[in-house]
Scaffold this motif. Sequence first.
Motif, short mmCIF file in Angstrom:
data_model
loop_
_atom_site.label_atom_id
_atom_site.label_comp_id
_atom_site.label_asym_id
_atom_site.label_seq_id
_atom_site.Cartn_x
_atom_site.Cartn_y
_atom_site.Cartn_z
N UNK A 208 0.81 -1.22 0.00
CA UNK A 208 0.00 0.00 0.00
C UNK A 208 0.84 1.27 0.00
N UNK A 209 2.16 1.12 0.09
CA UNK A 209 3.06 2.27 0.12
C UNK A 209 4.09 2.07 -0.99
N UNK A 210 3.85 2.70 -2.13
CA UNK A 210 4.61 2.39 -3.34
C UNK A 210 5.24 3.65 -3.92
N UNK A 211 6.51 3.54 -4.29
CA UNK A 211 7.19 4.65 -4.95
C UNK A 211 7.00 4.58 -6.45
N UNK A 212 6.76 5.73 -7.06
CA UNK A 212 6.55 5.80 -8.51
C UNK A 212 7.60 6.70 -9.14
N UNK A 213 8.42 6.11 -10.02
CA UNK A 213 9.45 6.91 -10.68
C UNK A 213 9.35 6.67 -12.19
N UNK A 214 9.89 7.61 -12.93
CA UNK A 214 9.85 7.46 -14.39
C UNK A 214 10.75 8.48 -15.07
N UNK A 223 1.60 7.36 -17.77
CA UNK A 223 1.51 6.07 -17.08
C UNK A 223 1.31 6.26 -15.57
N UNK A 224 2.09 7.15 -14.99
CA UNK A 224 1.98 7.39 -13.55
C UNK A 224 0.64 8.04 -13.21
N UNK A 225 0.21 8.95 -14.05
CA UNK A 225 -1.10 9.58 -13.83
C UNK A 225 -2.21 8.53 -13.85
N UNK A 226 -2.15 7.62 -14.80
CA UNK A 226 -3.15 6.55 -14.88
C UNK A 226 -3.09 5.63 -13.67
N UNK A 227 -1.86 5.31 -13.23
CA UNK A 227 -1.72 4.42 -12.07
C UNK A 227 -2.30 5.07 -10.82
N UNK A 228 -2.05 6.35 -10.62
CA UNK A 228 -2.59 7.04 -9.45
C UNK A 228 -4.12 7.01 -9.45
N UNK A 229 -4.71 7.15 -10.62
CA UNK A 229 -6.17 7.12 -10.72
C UNK A 229 -6.70 5.70 -10.47
N UNK A 230 -6.03 4.71 -11.04
CA UNK A 230 -6.50 3.33 -10.96
C UNK A 230 -6.28 2.72 -9.59
N UNK A 231 -5.19 3.08 -8.91
CA UNK A 231 -4.83 2.43 -7.65
C UNK A 231 -5.63 2.91 -6.45
#
Length: 455
Positions: A208-214, A223-231
């Motif tokens: 539940x505590x995930x780092x997002x880098x790109x 991709x990160x924007x979509x992941x934030x919305x989906x997660x």
Amino acid sequence: MWYAYLLLLFSAFAGRSGSLSAWDECVFMGEEEKNSLYEDGDVVIGGLFPLHYSPVYSHSTYETKPSPNVYNYFSARALRWIQTMTFAVKEINKRRDLLPQLKLGFHIRDSCDDIPVSLRASLLLVNGQPERDPRRTVSPVIIGDAGSGVSMALLRSLGSFHIPLVSYFASCSCLSDQGQFPTFMRTMPSDAFQIRALARLVSYFGWTWVGLIGVESDYAHFAIQLFLQESVQYGVCAAYTHFYPVSLTQAALDELLNVSASSKVIINFSGESEMQGILREVRRWNITGLQWIASEAWATATLLWARFGDLLKGTLGFAIRRADVIPGLKQHLTSLKPSNIYHSAFLTEYWEETFNCRLNGSVNSHFHGISNNLERLPCKGTENLDDVYSPYSDVTQLRVSYNVYKAVYLVAHALQDMNNCKVGQGPFLDSTCADPKNFKPWQVRQIPGYILFLS
């Protein structure tokens, strides 16, 4: 002062054949571009592939002519993609049930995973260099590029001329917008599917505590924007989001690893080259225990696993669909011999990089890990591709290669449908048909079979 600039500008024009008439025709500015693979045909399909990557940036003074671009790495994997395209074209030309009255050709250039280089290469594909080689046929359709950001830049330039672009590896969901990119299609799934799967994957393991880098690119941002919305629906929180530059300086790496310290689970949206730099630094810092989650762009990059397998243990990700086999491709890849590659800079470079030797009369102008190609000893003539491992000849993971193969067949079937068109039942004005040997690029998009591949 302005009139001085005007006079200088007029002098520049007048200095070319003494008049402005020389500018009436399209003329390629700059040095002649020789590094490419070309085979003539009734229809010549263009190709863009990132054969070199990770540029070595140099500061320009704008006072002298810039030196040619230098890149840290040569991609044997991308050369396999190139050779898959040439194989598919030659395979189609041998078939009697597909385009029997038409010969396909190819014109393939290195995009270097670099937007300025890609734009220059793409314009050479669709315009040619008529003042230097009028015999070459220009390309009405391009297969490429690998990166989403590069593909987007190409579309904004070529789209105005309705040049179709068929990508084999660009996955950004942003490219599905047919309003912005009506000439784009791909044989690669959109990121939208991958992101949903990644959100479920993280939830399944209770992270539940995930780092997002790109990497700083449209691909990673979307991709990160979509992941934030989906997660959100799975109760997953982002420990941080961080974007790093394509050119990973020491300062950028230090900042990235300092930021990443607050999470053990890290999702990285980047390509193979950026991940190499990150893992090299992770090893130098002696950081262990990280749980990497790979985006599809580097999930199956064999070079990473060979060099950093100890750091990537337990890595999870989703790979794109793999073909079990493409009959005849392995033989095509390993058929290279010094006698039939000396004229090609691409193939010569691969041979010299693989065997660390120099071919007689080499046309290769690139070298990596040495200061000069002359440092290499001459090749003995006994080198054999069957005696070494290389991602180039590895056909156990035909994923992107399979996408390239499908892209060539996509174009071939569109031309076949064009060829089968009956007068009075065509898709164009007054139900007319297009001539498959002399058609406009925009006409390809009107073919029913081609439209099925829009994403």
